[in-house]
Motif scaffolding. Structure first.
Motif, PDB file in Angstrom:
ATOM      1  N   VAL A 177     -66.596 -58.691   6.133  1.00  0.00           N
ATOM      2  CA  VAL A 177     -67.808 -58.506   6.945  1.00  0.00           C
ATOM      3  C   VAL A 177     -68.615 -59.799   6.993  1.00  0.00           C
ATOM      4  CG1 VAL A 177     -69.940 -57.176   7.188  1.00  0.00           C
ATOM      5  CG2 VAL A 177     -67.853 -56.047   6.413  1.00  0.00           C
ATOM      6  N   LEU A 178     -68.652 -60.523   5.869  1.00  0.00           N
ATOM      7  CA  LEU A 178     -69.304 -61.835   5.870  1.00  0.00           C
ATOM      8  C   LEU A 178     -68.571 -62.772   6.825  1.00  0.00           C
ATOM      9  CD1 LEU A 178     -71.444 -63.733   4.691  1.00  0.00           C
ATOM     10  CD2 LEU A 178     -69.835 -64.311   2.871  1.00  0.00           C
ATOM     11  N   ALA A 179     -67.245 -62.743   6.783  1.00  0.00           N
ATOM     12  CA  ALA A 179     -66.452 -63.572   7.699  1.00  0.00           C
ATOM     13  C   ALA A 179     -66.763 -63.231   9.144  1.00  0.00           C
ATOM     14  CB  ALA A 179     -64.959 -63.368   7.417  1.00  0.00           C
ATOM     15  N   ASP A 180     -66.945 -61.963   9.420  1.00  0.00           N
ATOM     16  CA  ASP A 180     -67.275 -61.506  10.771  1.00  0.00           C
ATOM     17  C   ASP A 180     -68.504 -62.231  11.309  1.00  0.00           C
ATOM     18  OD1 ASP A 180     -65.781 -59.628  12.269  1.00  0.00           O
ATOM     19  OD2 ASP A 180     -67.549 -58.347  12.412  1.00  0.00           O
ATOM     20  N   GLY A 181     -69.530 -62.330  10.484  1.00  0.00           N
ATOM     21  CA  GLY A 181     -70.753 -63.009  10.903  1.00  0.00           C
ATOM     22  C   GLY A 181     -70.562 -64.497  11.082  1.00  0.00           C
ATOM     23  N   MET A 182     -69.658 -65.089  10.310  1.00  0.00           N
ATOM     24  CA  MET A 182     -69.428 -66.526  10.413  1.00  0.00           C
ATOM     25  C   MET A 182     -68.848 -66.903  11.766  1.00  0.00           C
ATOM     26  SD  MET A 182     -70.730 -68.017   7.884  1.00  0.00           S
ATOM     27  CE  MET A 182     -70.198 -69.615   8.508  1.00  0.00           C
ATOM     28  N   ALA A 183     -68.163 -65.986  12.417  1.00  0.00           N
ATOM     29  CA  ALA A 183     -67.656 -66.270  13.766  1.00  0.00           C
ATOM     30  C   ALA A 183     -68.814 -66.592  14.710  1.00  0.00           C
ATOM     31  CB  ALA A 183     -66.854 -65.075  14.288  1.00  0.00           C
ATOM     32  N   GLU A 184     -69.891 -65.811  14.620  1.00  0.00           N
ATOM     33  CA  GLU A 184     -71.047 -66.066  15.474  1.00  0.00           C
ATOM     34  C   GLU A 184     -71.758 -67.356  15.072  1.00  0.00           C
ATOM     35  OE1 GLU A 184     -71.894 -64.618  18.162  1.00  0.00           O
ATOM     36  OE2 GLU A 184     -70.979 -62.626  18.151  1.00  0.00           O
ATOM     37  N   ILE A 200     -71.236 -76.113   8.774  1.00  0.00           N
ATOM     38  CA  ILE A 200     -70.353 -74.970   8.566  1.00  0.00           C
ATOM     39  C   ILE A 200     -68.943 -75.430   8.197  1.00  0.00           C
ATOM     40  CG2 ILE A 200     -69.249 -73.009   9.720  1.00  0.00           C
ATOM     41  CD1 ILE A 200     -71.866 -72.744  11.377  1.00  0.00           C
ATOM     42  N   GLU A 201     -68.436 -76.453   8.889  1.00  0.00           N
ATOM     43  CA  GLU A 201     -67.065 -76.884   8.618  1.00  0.00           C
ATOM     44  C   GLU A 201     -66.926 -77.601   7.273  1.00  0.00           C
ATOM     45  OE1 GLU A 201     -65.420 -79.646  11.462  1.00  0.00           O
ATOM     46  OE2 GLU A 201     -67.076 -81.063  11.237  1.00  0.00           O
ATOM     47  N   SER A 202     -68.063 -77.986   6.679  1.00  0.00           N
ATOM     48  CA  SER A 202     -68.014 -78.622   5.354  1.00  0.00           C
ATOM     49  C   SER A 202     -68.002 -77.597   4.228  1.00  0.00           C
ATOM     50  CB  SER A 202     -69.206 -79.568   5.173  1.00  0.00           C
ATOM     51  OG  SER A 202     -70.429 -78.840   5.115  1.00  0.00           O
ATOM     52  N   HIS A 203     -68.024 -76.299   4.577  1.00  0.00           N
ATOM     53  CA  HIS A 203     -67.992 -75.225   3.587  1.00  0.00           C
ATOM     54  C   HIS A 203     -66.867 -74.254   3.920  1.00  0.00           C
ATOM     55  CE1 HIS A 203     -71.699 -76.174   1.354  1.00  0.00           C
ATOM     56  NE2 HIS A 203     -72.120 -76.676   2.502  1.00  0.00           N
ATOM     57  N   ALA A 266     -63.869 -65.088  17.201  1.00  0.00           N
ATOM     58  CA  ALA A 266     -63.163 -66.244  16.635  1.00  0.00           C
ATOM     59  C   ALA A 266     -61.886 -66.539  17.426  1.00  0.00           C
ATOM     60  CB  ALA A 266     -62.834 -65.986  15.168  1.00  0.00           C
ATOM     61  N   ALA A 267     -61.081 -65.521  17.626  1.00  0.00           N
ATOM     62  CA  ALA A 267     -59.838 -65.711  18.376  1.00  0.00           C
ATOM     63  C   ALA A 267     -60.129 -66.118  19.812  1.00  0.00           C
ATOM     64  CB  ALA A 267     -59.004 -64.431  18.341  1.00  0.00           C
ATOM     65  N   GLY A 268     -61.136 -65.487  20.419  1.00  0.00           N
ATOM     66  CA  GLY A 268     -61.481 -65.804  21.806  1.00  0.00           C
ATOM     67  C   GLY A 268     -61.927 -67.246  21.980  1.00  0.00           C
ATOM     68  N   LYS A 286     -59.377 -75.210  12.473  1.00  0.00           N
ATOM     69  CA  LYS A 286     -59.499 -75.489  11.038  1.00  0.00           C
ATOM     70  C   LYS A 286     -60.758 -74.840  10.472  1.00  0.00           C
ATOM     71  CE  LYS A 286     -59.585 -79.263   7.659  1.00  0.00           C
ATOM     72  NZ  LYS A 286     -59.576 -80.731   7.467  1.00  0.00           N
ATOM     73  N   CYS A 287     -61.853 -74.934  11.226  1.00  0.00           N
ATOM     74  CA  CYS A 287     -63.115 -74.324  10.793  1.00  0.00           C
ATOM     75  C   CYS A 287     -62.987 -72.809  10.748  1.00  0.00           C
ATOM     76  CB  CYS A 287     -64.240 -74.759  11.737  1.00  0.00           C
ATOM     77  SG  CYS A 287     -65.871 -74.161  11.250  1.00  0.00           S
ATOM     78  N   VAL A 288     -62.415 -72.232  11.790  1.00  0.00           N
ATOM     79  CA  VAL A 288     -62.237 -70.781  11.861  1.00  0.00           C
ATOM     80  C   VAL A 288     -61.359 -70.285  10.700  1.00  0.00           C
ATOM     81  CG1 VAL A 288     -61.115 -68.951  13.203  1.00  0.00           C
ATOM     82  CG2 VAL A 288     -62.678 -70.551  14.321  1.00  0.00           C
ATOM     83  N   CYS A 289     -60.293 -71.020  10.408  1.00  0.00           N
ATOM     84  CA  CYS A 289     -59.397 -70.630   9.312  1.00  0.00           C
ATOM     85  C   CYS A 289     -60.101 -70.668   7.960  1.00  0.00           C
ATOM     86  CB  CYS A 289     -58.181 -71.542   9.274  1.00  0.00           C
ATOM     87  SG  CYS A 289     -56.976 -71.232  10.570  1.00  0.00           S
ATOM     88  N   ALA A 290     -61.056 -71.595   7.791  1.00  0.00           N
ATOM     89  CA  ALA A 290     -61.785 -71.701   6.524  1.00  0.00           C
ATOM     90  C   ALA A 290     -62.582 -70.439   6.234  1.00  0.00           C
ATOM     91  CB  ALA A 290     -62.714 -72.916   6.554  1.00  0.00           C
ATOM     92  N   TYR A 291     -62.862 -69.673   7.277  1.00  0.00           N
ATOM     93  CA  TYR A 291     -63.614 -68.427   7.098  1.00  0.00           C
ATOM     94  C   TYR A 291     -62.724 -67.199   7.297  1.00  0.00           C
ATOM     95  CZ  TYR A 291     -67.491 -71.532   6.692  1.00  0.00           C
ATOM     96  OH  TYR A 291     -68.330 -72.537   6.239  1.00  0.00           O
ATOM     97  N   GLU A 292     -61.406 -67.430   7.180  1.00  0.00           N
ATOM     98  CA  GLU A 292     -60.415 -66.352   7.144  1.00  0.00           C
ATOM     99  C   GLU A 292     -60.451 -65.481   8.394  1.00  0.00           C
ATOM    100  OE1 GLU A 292     -60.986 -64.420   3.340  1.00  0.00           O
ATOM    101  OE2 GLU A 292     -60.990 -66.341   2.279  1.00  0.00           O
ATOM    102  N   LEU A 293     -60.607 -66.156   9.531  1.00  0.00           N
ATOM    103  CA  LEU A 293     -60.661 -65.490  10.824  1.00  0.00           C
ATOM    104  C   LEU A 293     -59.455 -65.887  11.662  1.00  0.00           C
ATOM    105  CD1 LEU A 293     -64.449 -66.126  11.444  1.00  0.00           C
ATOM    106  CD2 LEU A 293     -63.405 -63.848  11.272  1.00  0.00           C
TER     107      LEU A 293
END
Length: 346
Positions: A177-184, A200-203, A266-268, A286-293
């Protein structure tokens, strides 16, 4: 405490403070004269924060009752909305009273729509408890429910009277659910703020809490600026839908069950960037993958496109999509459904 003033047709403040759940009664009492409130929440968030919010309200002199419904997108429907209306009627709620949306985006959306339509409009407060709700759905005044034809197709613009964001509530979120918010959050960086994207991409999902307050504030401030310029979604506000045309299609294909909004966004974002701005694709993925999306899908585009044609922002035979050729800058493009299909390789 950080405060953001949203200057829309109905101005309000967004308060960002750790521990604010326990002070919500005080903050709400300062913006409404009535002392009668209904808390609307789901069965998960109610168990976590319902008692604390109720106690805070009572300490500030409120009489309050609580309506609880099953958590999940499947509850954002006309049947649950009808149950809310009946509950408000039984509780003798008047136009001077207030609704309090305690929960994530589903709770905020359906409570806001109830507030917009019950007695032709009563005030409501947002206490968003997910990252997605804090940085996106709780601010801007969009409220809606889902129908068989699609997601968010029935709704209204209804600005809240106050938004209270407590970052501590994010600590109880499941990882996904946290990952879900990171997409936005990634979306905000892509469309408006390269420095936010760099932050964001540095974390990653394990370290983002160290900069959570700064990130939440920046995302909300971006949305405030966009909404103030285009409150009713006729122009610039469409940039907030980067990744959403294909994202909503993915959600629809999965029947809004096992595929979340954040996964779709994220996928879109990655799919449209892959196709139209390939120079940014690797960095975004790479950024999206870091948040498991997810960064894409195996679903054939021919099966997703019918859902795109049902997009609520479609105008006549045209739909809008968003592209970022540079991180921090978004462009709105309008094409026919046929042109979009061709663009996507169909």
């Amino acid at each position: 405490m950080n405060e953001i003033n949203v200057k829309t047709s109905h101005p309000y403040e967004v308060l960002i403070e750790r521990g604010a759940v326990d002070s919500c009664g005080k903050y709400i009492s300062e913006i409404i004269s009535s002392r009668n409130a209904v808390i609307i929440t789901d069965d998960i968030v109610g168990g976590l924060y319902g008692e604390r919010v109720t106690n805070s309200l009572k300490e500030s002199g409120f009489e309050c009752s609580t309506f609880t419904f099953p958590n999940g997108e499947h509850s954002k429907n006309i049947s649950v909305l009808g149950d809310i209306f009946d509950f408000l009627c039984d509780a003798s709620i008047t136009r001077s009273d207030i609704l309090i949306a305690l929960g994530g985006g589903v709770v905020g959306d359906i409570t806001g729509f109830a507030a917009a339509s019950y007695l032709r409009g009563i005030d409501f407060v947002q206490i968003p408890t997910t990252l997605l709700a804090q940085i996106d759905s709780s601010v801007g005044g969009k409220t809606a429910i889902d129908i068989k034809g699609g997601k968010n197709l029935v709704g209204a613009f209804k600005q809240p009277s106050l938004v209270i964001c407590d970052s501590d509530t994010l600590k109880t979120l499941p990882r996904e659910v946290l990952a879900d918010g990171m997409a936005e959050a990634i979306k905000y960086g892509m469309i408006r703020d390269e420095q936010l994207f760099e932050l964001i991409e540095s974390h990653n999902l394990d370290t983002i809490d160290t900069v959570m307050d700064k990130m939440v504030y920046t995302c909300i401030d971006i949305k405030r600026d966009v909404v103030e310029n285009d409150e009713f979604d006729r122009g610039e506000r469409m940039i907030l839908n980067f990744g959403h045309t294909l994202g909503h299609a993915l959600e629809g294909w999965h029947n809004y069950t096992d595929y979340t909004h954040g996964m779709g966004v994220a996928a879109g974002m990655c799919m449209i960037t892959d196709m139209l701005a390939p120079q940014l694709s690797g960095r975004l993925k790479k950024c999206v993958c870091a948040y498991e999306l997810p960064v894409g899908t195996d679903i054939p585009m021919s099966e997703l496109l019918p859902f795109c044609s049902k997009d609520k922002k479609r105008e006549s035979d045209k739909l809008s999509y968003i592209i970022c050729n540079t991180i921090g800058k978004a462009e709105i493009r309008k094409v026919t459904v046929a042109e979009f299909s061709e663009l996507m390789g169909e």
